[in-house]
Structures are given as C-alpha cells and as structure tokens.
Design a protein around this motif. Structure first.
Motif, PDB file in Angstrom:
ATOM      1  N   ARG A   5      -5.044  43.258  31.010  1.00 55.09           N
ATOM      2  CA  ARG A   5      -3.712  43.714  30.648  1.00 55.09           C
ATOM      3  C   ARG A   5      -3.538  45.167  31.063  1.00 55.09           C
ATOM      4  NH1 ARG A   5      -1.680  40.414  26.289  1.00 55.09           N
ATOM      5  NH2 ARG A   5      -3.272  38.989  25.540  1.00 55.09           N
ATOM      6  N   ARG A   8      -2.498  47.661  25.874  1.00 60.48           N
ATOM      7  CA  ARG A   8      -3.013  46.938  24.721  1.00 60.48           C
ATOM      8  C   ARG A   8      -2.009  47.025  23.582  1.00 60.48           C
ATOM      9  NH1 ARG A   8      -6.465  42.877  25.357  1.00 60.48           N
ATOM     10  NH2 ARG A   8      -8.206  43.442  26.689  1.00 60.48           N
ATOM     11  N   VAL A   9      -1.662  45.881  23.055  1.00 58.25           N
ATOM     12  CA  VAL A   9      -0.737  45.799  21.936  1.00 58.25           C
ATOM     13  C   VAL A   9      -1.471  45.155  20.783  1.00 58.25           C
ATOM     14  CG1 VAL A   9       1.425  44.784  21.121  1.00 58.25           C
ATOM     15  CG2 VAL A   9       1.248  45.613  23.469  1.00 58.25           C
ATOM     16  N   ARG A  52       6.533  43.755  18.667  1.00 51.37           N
ATOM     17  CA  ARG A  52       5.856  44.040  19.940  1.00 51.37           C
ATOM     18  C   ARG A  52       4.688  43.069  20.151  1.00 51.37           C
ATOM     19  NH1 ARG A  52       7.902  48.511  22.052  1.00 51.37           N
ATOM     20  NH2 ARG A  52       8.787  50.108  20.697  1.00 51.37           N
ATOM     21  N   ASP A  56       3.969  40.304  23.294  1.00 49.39           N
ATOM     22  CA  ASP A  56       2.701  40.295  24.012  1.00 49.39           C
ATOM     23  C   ASP A  56       1.992  38.954  23.894  1.00 49.39           C
ATOM     24  OD1 ASP A  56       0.877  42.149  25.505  1.00 49.39           O
ATOM     25  OD2 ASP A  56      -0.525  41.521  23.943  1.00 49.39           O
ATOM     26  N   LYS A  99       5.468  39.664  32.086  1.00 45.44           N
ATOM     27  CA  LYS A  99       5.430  39.481  30.645  1.00 45.44           C
ATOM     28  C   LYS A  99       6.846  39.315  30.120  1.00 45.44           C
ATOM     29  CE  LYS A  99       2.520  39.766  28.116  1.00 45.44           C
ATOM     30  NZ  LYS A  99       1.696  38.667  27.521  1.00 45.44           N
ATOM     31  N   SER A 238      -9.048  43.518  20.486  1.00 46.72           N
ATOM     32  CA  SER A 238      -8.207  42.476  21.077  1.00 46.72           C
ATOM     33  C   SER A 238      -9.032  41.306  21.584  1.00 46.72           C
ATOM     34  CB  SER A 238      -7.367  43.060  22.216  1.00 46.72           C
ATOM     35  OG  SER A 238      -6.490  44.067  21.737  1.00 46.72           O
TER      36      SER A 238
END
Length: 362
Positions: A5, A8-9, A52, A56, A99, A238
């Motif tokens: 990615r 990072r969310v 958010r 994602d 995305k 994550s």
C-alpha cells in the motif's frame, strides 16, 4: 487485497466498539441506494477513523484511465458523456484500477468547489470554455464524508442530498451544461451539542446512528493500546489484521453480488409500512430504506430471504430520525420505533433491546 500500500490506514476490523455505526456503513456500501448514513455523537469517538478505514477495506475499482469522474468501463450509468461518446464512436478504452475514493468535504467549501466550475485558466489561455470537475466528480463510485454536516450551509446539503439520491450532478455555468455521474455513499457526522439538521434534510439521509464515548475502563484501555500499537508500527499492526480484513472484504463483495437475489415477503413489507404509518412518518423514504437495509443485511449474512429479525435490527436506524416534526425536538433514541415495531409485529414490549441493535461482529 493487495499486500502493498502507498499509505497505511487504521484497519476497519481493528476498530473497537461502535458496532451500530460499522454495520450501517457496511450496509450502505453493499447497497448505496439506501441513501447514506448520518452519524451523531460525541467528539473523539472514532467516526473519521472508521470511515477512512471503510474506504481502505474495500477492493479496488476498475476505472477508465484519465477520466476525471472515475467512470466504470462497463456500466453506462457510471460513465461520463465523454466515455459514452468514445464507446459509441467505436474507440477502445484504456482501463486502470484505483482504491475506492474517499472525499472529505471541508466546511468552508463553496458550491463551485463541490459541483465544479469553469476552468478560467484554459478559457484565458486557449480561448475555450472548459469544465473543471468538483468534489462530486471525485467522489463518484466512492465515499463522500462531511464532518460537522450540521454546520454546513443548508443549500450545500441540499445539493449533496440531491446528487446522492439521483446519482448525477448537473451543472449550468456560463453557457456550459455538464451532467456527470455522482453515485457515492454520503456519510455525515456531527455533534448534537453544536446544532441539529433541519428535519427536512435529516429525512434525506437513509440511516441515522448514534455513537457515544466508551465508558468501560477496560475497553478504553484496549482502544488506547490498539491506537498506540498502530502508531508505533503501522506495517506490523496492519499485517496482523490482514486476514480479518480480507475475510470481511470478501464478505462484502459476496453480499454485493447476492443482493439482487434477496427477496422480502409481502407480509413483511406490509408490516414495515404499517410501522411507518403507526409512527406517522412523512413520505415513503422510511418504507423504502427499511426494505433496502433489511435486504442488504440478509445479503451480508449470506441469506437470500429477509427475516423478521433483519427488520428488527435495521428499522430503528432507518426511522428514528424521521419522527422529528419540530426543529427544536431532539432525534428519538429509537424507543418509539421499537414500541411501534413490537405492536405491529406482535412482540412483547419488554423484548430484549439487544434484538433491536444494529450490531456488527467480525
């Protein structure tokens, strides 16, 4: 889901609590025609973080390369006029993937910024009248988030809700008429202490959920620990959640594909409308949203038929914000909806309130 990615969310499956908000968001992603979600609650309760995270979580979408409206290569209802013209001329389209767009609408935004405006620079330098797409164009096929929506100018809220309902944005500027797809999930949030939306505008949101600050000490510590772990090492945090993320993503995609096959019995539909009549709900949006939300919930849980329990779980969030006739009244907590539901569906009024919770569990 790609393992690499650009950013990072915080993972959606790592969000603790706020089950009602999470499931309402997922149901709107499964069926955007539900009409969006209005989230009211305390500050610092994870509203923006969760939204958010939802964007994602979703799989990438296929778009026409270079198109400012995120046009779909295969669905005419999600294509700009330029793309449709190319297809009618027999041109081949270059495609790409991206995305799901997540667009924030700032409180100070103007109508031109939202809807689009004339490209003055091109008009002056090239002598041609060109359209500069706005935020509605960027939000097509994605999420449009308005924080503190209760502080937004009413005319902008009207524009947002009209586009969300129709799926199109039409702009008339300086002799130019532009119409482009604007199909998005509208998400509004706000703090009731800072003012309420007018009942007429609130009614336009499909669902309404309330979020509150976690009071249990153990859960608060757990939330703090999760956030600290993510901030310390986003990659590691994550990756630990990736399998749950993939599982939930697949579940949502399966539900989107299953939705058209989900049926709802005529007797259940009649009872939904009877509840709306009992509550004196104006218009038919309450009936429509409750039907759509219950079908989306059944699809999410892998079933092809809506049950009474599905309706029990979605009806409060679908109707309680439609009961306020006076702008000075507060939004009903859901008690009136539950009482009407119990009466029409012949349940005891002392039924377990958890039966009526729009709860999500990963």
């Amino acid at each position: 889901m790609s393992s690499t990615r650009k950013r990072r969310v915080f993972p959606f499956t790592a969000v603790i609590g706020q089950e009602e908000m999470k499931l309402a968001l997922l149901l709107n992603v499964i069926d955007p025609r539900i009409g969006g979600v209005m989230i009211m609650g305390d500050r610092g309760t994870g509203k923006t973080t969760t939204i958010r995270a939802l964007a994602d979580l979703l799989p990438e979408i296929s778009i026409v390369e270079g198109d400012p409206y995120n046009s779909c290569p295969s669905d005419p209802d999600l294509q700009s006029s330029e793309v449709r013209q190319k297809l009618s001329d027999g041109e081949s389209l270059s495609t790409d993937s991206k995305k799901v767009p997540m667009v924030d609408l700032p409180l100070g935004a103007t109508e031109d910024r939202l809807c689009g405006t004339i490209d003055i620079e091109k008009a002056l330098s090239e002598g041609v009248r060109a359209f500069e797409p706005g935020l509605l164009a960027k939000a097509n096929r994605g999420l449009l988030y308005v924080d503190e929506v209760n502080l937004l100018d009413d005319h902008l809220v009207d524009v947002l809700l009209d586009s969300a309902a129709s799926g199109w944005n039409t702009v008339e500027r300086e002799g130019i008429s532009v119409r482009h797809p604007a199909r998005f999930v509208l998400i509004g949030s706000g703090n009731p202490e800072e003012g309420e939306l007018r009942p007429q505008l609130l009614d336009r949101f499909g669902m309404s959920v309330e979020v509150s600050t976690v009071r249990e000490a153990e859960l608060r510590v757990q939330v703090v620990d999760q956030r600290t772990a993510f901030d310390t090492d986003p990659e590691l945090f994550s990756s630990d959640k990736q399998s749950k993320q993939d599982e939930l993503q697949n579940k949502v995609v399966d539900a989107q594909n299953r939705l058209q096959a989900v049926s709802i019995d005529d007797d259940l539909r009649l009872r939904i409308s009877a509840v709306c009549g009992e509550l004196d709900v104006d218009g038919l949006r309450g009936d429509i949203v409750t039907n759509r939300a219950s079908r989306a919930l059944a699809a999410f849980e892998g079933r092809d038929e809506v049950t009474e329990e599905d309706i029990a779980r979605v009806i409060s969030c679908s109707l309680r914000h439609r009961l306020r006739k006076d702008p000075l009244e507060q939004i009903d907590s859901g008690d009136r909806v539950i009482k009407a539901f119990c009466k029409i569906f012949e349940r005891k009024e002392d039924s377990n309130l958890e039966d009526f919770a729009l709860s999500f569990s990963d």
